[in-house]
Design a protein around this motif. Sequence first.
Motif, PDB file in Angstrom:
ATOM      1  N   LEU A  24       4.514  65.085 -20.895  1.00 40.13           N
ATOM      2  CA  LEU A  24       5.569  64.223 -20.373  1.00 40.13           C
ATOM      3  C   LEU A  24       4.992  62.963 -19.740  1.00 40.13           C
ATOM      4  CD1 LEU A  24       7.777  66.896 -18.566  1.00 40.13           C
ATOM      5  CD2 LEU A  24       7.983  66.062 -20.911  1.00 40.13           C
ATOM      6  N   SER A  25       5.812  61.952 -19.684  1.00 39.06           N
ATOM      7  CA  SER A  25       5.446  60.744 -18.947  1.00 39.06           C
ATOM      8  C   SER A  25       5.937  60.909 -17.508  1.00 39.06           C
ATOM      9  CB  SER A  25       6.114  59.517 -19.571  1.00 39.06           C
ATOM     10  OG  SER A  25       7.512  59.591 -19.393  1.00 39.06           O
ATOM     11  N   THR A  78       6.044  61.108  -4.494  1.00 34.75           N
ATOM     12  CA  THR A  78       5.144  59.969  -4.715  1.00 34.75           C
ATOM     13  C   THR A  78       3.959  60.329  -5.605  1.00 34.75           C
ATOM     14  OG1 THR A  78       3.853  60.480  -2.730  1.00 34.75           O
ATOM     15  CG2 THR A  78       5.737  58.979  -2.476  1.00 34.75           C
ATOM     16  N   MET A  79       3.895  61.557  -6.076  1.00 33.26           N
ATOM     17  CA  MET A  79       2.734  62.008  -6.856  1.00 33.26           C
ATOM     18  C   MET A  79       2.841  61.592  -8.317  1.00 33.26           C
ATOM     19  SD  MET A  79       2.044  65.860  -5.583  1.00 33.26           S
ATOM     20  CE  MET A  79       1.281  66.227  -4.029  1.00 33.26           C
ATOM     21  N   ASN A  80       1.687  61.295  -8.911  1.00 33.71           N
ATOM     22  CA  ASN A  80       1.643  61.084 -10.350  1.00 33.71           C
ATOM     23  C   ASN A  80       1.448  62.443 -11.027  1.00 33.71           C
ATOM     24  OD1 ASN A  80      -1.165  61.749 -10.479  1.00 33.71           O
ATOM     25  ND2 ASN A  80      -1.726  59.634 -10.032  1.00 33.71           N
ATOM     26  N   MET A  81       1.429  62.451 -12.349  1.00 32.88           N
ATOM     27  CA  MET A  81       1.374  63.717 -13.085  1.00 32.88           C
ATOM     28  C   MET A  81       0.113  64.517 -12.759  1.00 32.88           C
ATOM     29  SD  MET A  81       3.246  65.465 -15.079  1.00 32.88           S
ATOM     30  CE  MET A  81       4.311  64.379 -15.980  1.00 32.88           C
ATOM     31  N   ILE A 148       8.729  68.759 -26.877  1.00 28.22           N
ATOM     32  CA  ILE A 148       8.058  69.727 -26.014  1.00 28.22           C
ATOM     33  C   ILE A 148       7.157  70.630 -26.864  1.00 28.22           C
ATOM     34  CG2 ILE A 148       8.407  71.633 -24.396  1.00 28.22           C
ATOM     35  CD1 ILE A 148       9.303  68.840 -23.389  1.00 28.22           C
ATOM     36  N   PRO A 149       5.856  70.717 -26.482  1.00 32.45           N
ATOM     37  CA  PRO A 149       4.952  71.610 -27.208  1.00 32.45           C
ATOM     38  C   PRO A 149       5.122  73.050 -26.736  1.00 32.45           C
ATOM     39  CG  PRO A 149       3.774  70.544 -25.440  1.00 32.45           C
ATOM     40  CD  PRO A 149       5.185  69.978 -25.442  1.00 32.45           C
ATOM     41  N   TRP A 150       5.071  73.980 -27.637  1.00 33.51           N
ATOM     42  CA  TRP A 150       5.104  75.393 -27.273  1.00 33.51           C
ATOM     43  C   TRP A 150       3.807  76.039 -27.709  1.00 33.51           C
ATOM     44  CZ3 TRP A 150       8.210  77.167 -23.802  1.00 33.51           C
ATOM     45  CH2 TRP A 150       9.394  76.491 -23.553  1.00 33.51           C
TER      46      TRP A 150
END
Length: 151
Positions: A24-25, A78-81, A148-150
């Motif tokens: 995800l972005s 406020t966190m990035n990925m 979405i990857p599974w």
Amino acid sequence: MTGQDVIKFFHWTRSRTIKILQSLSVETLDYKLPSKRPRKDSPGKIRRILKHIVQAEVGWIHRLIMKEKETEEYDISTMNMEEIIALLERTRVKTVKWLDENKDKPLEFPYGKKASTQVAWIMYHVAEHEAYHLGQITLIAEMNGRQIPWI
């Protein structure tokens, strides 16, 4: 159910969560499904769901079972990925450490002297809880056009 059984279950749910998050972005974390339902009844943003997943693990396992008094302070808004994934991993490392210390011990015992709820049920519930919310995350991301990857 032993600590080793729970470690496998937790690894399965968290590895799926992290794999999906990596696809995800950061903008997707803040996408909110349109809803006429009140906020408390709406799945909301992925970011809010992730905060809830961490809070549940910390509350049920770290505080209730492990009897931790101090827990990590963080502001997921406020966190990035990478920071969110690191938070999820730090949280799980603490849990797995406790489980590893109890890996051969049956977890069918109450979490406290006056409690009737067994540790095994709490562990199952926390893993199932994350899997449930992973379905919401997937729905929100797909509604935002993400593949979405599974595993």
